[in-house]
Structure formats: structure tokens, C-alpha cells
Scaffold this motif. Structure first.
Motif, PDB file in Angstrom:
ATOM      1  N   LEU A 190       0.817  -1.221   0.000  1.00  0.00           N
ATOM      2  CA  LEU A 190       0.000   0.000   0.000  1.00  0.00           C
ATOM      3  C   LEU A 190       0.849   1.270   0.000  1.00  0.00           C
ATOM      4  O   LEU A 190       0.321   2.366   0.199  1.00  0.00           O
ATOM      5  N   GLU A 191       2.136   1.123  -0.242  1.00  0.00           N
ATOM      6  CA  GLU A 191       3.014   2.301  -0.260  1.00  0.00           C
ATOM      7  C   GLU A 191       2.573   3.288  -1.336  1.00  0.00           C
ATOM      8  O   GLU A 191       2.300   2.909  -2.476  1.00  0.00           O
ATOM      9  N   ARG A 192       2.470   4.556  -0.950  1.00  0.00           N
ATOM     10  CA  ARG A 192       2.093   5.646  -1.874  1.00  0.00           C
ATOM     11  C   ARG A 192       0.744   5.383  -2.537  1.00  0.00           C
ATOM     12  O   ARG A 192       0.537   5.754  -3.697  1.00  0.00           O
ATOM     13  N   ARG A 193      -0.163   4.740  -1.793  1.00  0.00           N
ATOM     14  CA  ARG A 193      -1.482   4.427  -2.346  1.00  0.00           C
ATOM     15  C   ARG A 193      -2.572   4.768  -1.336  1.00  0.00           C
ATOM     16  O   ARG A 193      -2.354   4.686  -0.132  1.00  0.00           O
ATOM     17  N   PRO A 194      -3.768   5.101  -1.827  1.00  0.00           N
ATOM     18  CA  PRO A 194      -4.902   5.281  -0.925  1.00  0.00           C
ATOM     19  C   PRO A 194      -5.410   3.914  -0.468  1.00  0.00           C
ATOM     20  O   PRO A 194      -5.323   2.930  -1.205  1.00  0.00           O
ATOM     21  N   ALA A 195      -5.927   3.845   0.740  1.00  0.00           N
ATOM     22  CA  ALA A 195      -6.476   2.597   1.264  1.00  0.00           C
ATOM     23  C   ALA A 195      -7.424   2.911   2.401  1.00  0.00           C
ATOM     24  O   ALA A 195      -7.321   3.963   3.039  1.00  0.00           O
ATOM     25  N   THR A 196      -8.337   1.985   2.664  1.00  0.00           N
ATOM     26  CA  THR A 196      -9.232   2.148   3.802  1.00  0.00           C
ATOM     27  C   THR A 196      -9.250   0.873   4.620  1.00  0.00           C
ATOM     28  O   THR A 196      -8.742  -0.169   4.203  1.00  0.00           O
ATOM     29  N   THR A 197      -9.834   0.991   5.816  1.00  0.00           N
ATOM     30  CA  THR A 197      -9.912  -0.125   6.753  1.00  0.00           C
ATOM     31  C   THR A 197     -11.049   0.167   7.726  1.00  0.00           C
ATOM     32  O   THR A 197     -11.768   1.156   7.566  1.00  0.00           O
ATOM     33  N   HIS A 198     -11.203  -0.668   8.740  1.00  0.00           N
ATOM     34  CA  HIS A 198     -12.193  -0.413   9.786  1.00  0.00           C
ATOM     35  C   HIS A 198     -11.893   0.925  10.448  1.00  0.00           C
ATOM     36  O   HIS A 198     -10.722   1.273  10.660  1.00  0.00           O
TER      37      HIS A 198
END
Length: 196
Positions: free
Chosen positions: A120-128
Motif C-alpha cells: 500500500l506504499e504511496r497508495r490510498p487505502a481504507t480499513t475499519h
């Protein structure tokens, strides 16, 4: 349309719906979609039973040592992801699969595993929502997205928010890969978001 295989990781202290929700979506879509577009199997760290939250138990079809390469790989969340974040064999397996799969998906704190694997480096991401700070702490380059059901992190990686969001992510992927009609049949069969 060719059938795609979907591998879902099973591990101790996984969140039940993170595993079972997407499993149900892809399984139902595989049954009802034209050409049976999906086939689902579980993968464990070993072939021993994986005991999730509340005693929910999965007997993995394969282990990470002998699983065939899937077309899609999904990493659920749950308290057990914290142990996975330091499991070198599992992280290496996830990285290897990430280079091969059509799509790599995470639900809830499964994103922590992807982050720990450097995916997930240099990337958008989501989680709880309760784990957003944990995800941000893995790397300053991860752009943590709060308040969205799921996020396309790259061409091949999608992350989703907590628990029930995994069903929405799986339905989105069904639509992307098998079309609106298969998604609609799946939603109808599952009575997803049913209104009285």
C-alpha cells in the motif's frame, strides 16, 4: 466468460462476516452467473482449522504451501491480522500472489496485512474506522481514506472498510468482472439491503 478462482484467507481470530460475507457473494455469483464465473476456496496458514471470532471455524481447503494460484485473493480482517503482520511466511506468500492475481482485496483490518507486506506504499487505502490510525502508522506514505465503503488502491488492489463493507466490495467486484446482471441476481438471492 471464463471462471475465476477466488481464494479467501482463513486464520485464527478472523472476523466472521469479513470471511463469510465475500465468500457468500462470490459463491452465489458463481452459481447464478452465466458460465459460473466464480469458484471459491479457502486458504489457511496450514490445513488445520482456523478459529475465528466467537468460535467460527473454517477448515481450509489448502494451506499457503499448497494452494493453487488464484485469480483473486481476499484477505479478511479481525484481531488475528495483528499476528499476520509479523508472519514472514504469510507476508511473502501475499506478496507473491499480489504479483500474479487479477485482483487483491482486503476487508476491514486485512488492509493492515497488505500494508505490512508493503503493498500500500504511496497508495490510498481504507480499513475499519477503529484501525485507521494503525494503518497510517505502518507507513507515512499510505493515504488512509476514512468514511468510504471501499477504495481502489491501485489497478489490482482494492481495500474496504469494516465487516459488512466486504459484502459491498465483493458485489462491486462481481459487477466489474461478471456484469450488472450477475450482480443483480446475487443481490436478489442474498436479499442484500432488503427493505420491508
Amino acid at each position: 466468460m471464463s471462471q475465476r478462482t477466488v481464494a479467501i484467507l482463513a486464520f485464527d481470530d478472523m472476523e466472521v462476516l469479513d470471511f463469510a460475507g465475500p465468500y457468500e457473494v462470490f459463491n452465489v455469483a458463481g452459481e447464478l452467473g452465466e458460465g459460473h464465473p466464480f469458484s471459491v476456496f479457502s486458504v489457511g496458514l496450514t490445513r488445520e482449522p482456523a478459529v475465528g471470532r466467537g468460535g467460527f471455524t473454517v477448515l481450509p481447503t489448502y494451506s499457503i504451501e499448497d494452494a493453487p494460484p488464484p485469480d483473486l485473493l481476499l484477505i479478511p480482517g479481525g484481531a488475528g491480522t495483528r499476528a499476520l503482520m509479523t508472519n514472514d511466511a504469510l507476508l511473502a506468500w501475499v506478496k507473491e500472489r499480489a504479483a500474479e492475481v487479477e485482483l487483491l482485496l482486503s476487508v476491514c483490518t486485512g488492509a493492515l496485512v497488505l500494508g505490512a507486506a508493503g503493498l500500500l506504499e504511496r497508495r490510498p487505502a481504507t480499513t475499519h474506522h477503529d484501525a485507521s490510525d494503525e494503518l497510517a502508522a505502518i507507513s507515512p506514505t499510505i493515504e488512509v481514506v476514512r468514511g468510504q465503503r471501499f477504495v481502489r488502491s491501485s489497478d489490482t488492489v482494492l481495500t474496504s472498510a469494516g465487516v459488512s463493507a466486504g459484502v459491498d466490495l465483493a458485489l462491486h467486484v462481481v459487477q466489474l468482472l461478471a456484469g450488472q446482471e450477475t450482480r443483480d441476481r446475487t443481490v436478489t438471492e442474498m436479499e442484500w439491503m432488503w427493505q420491508s
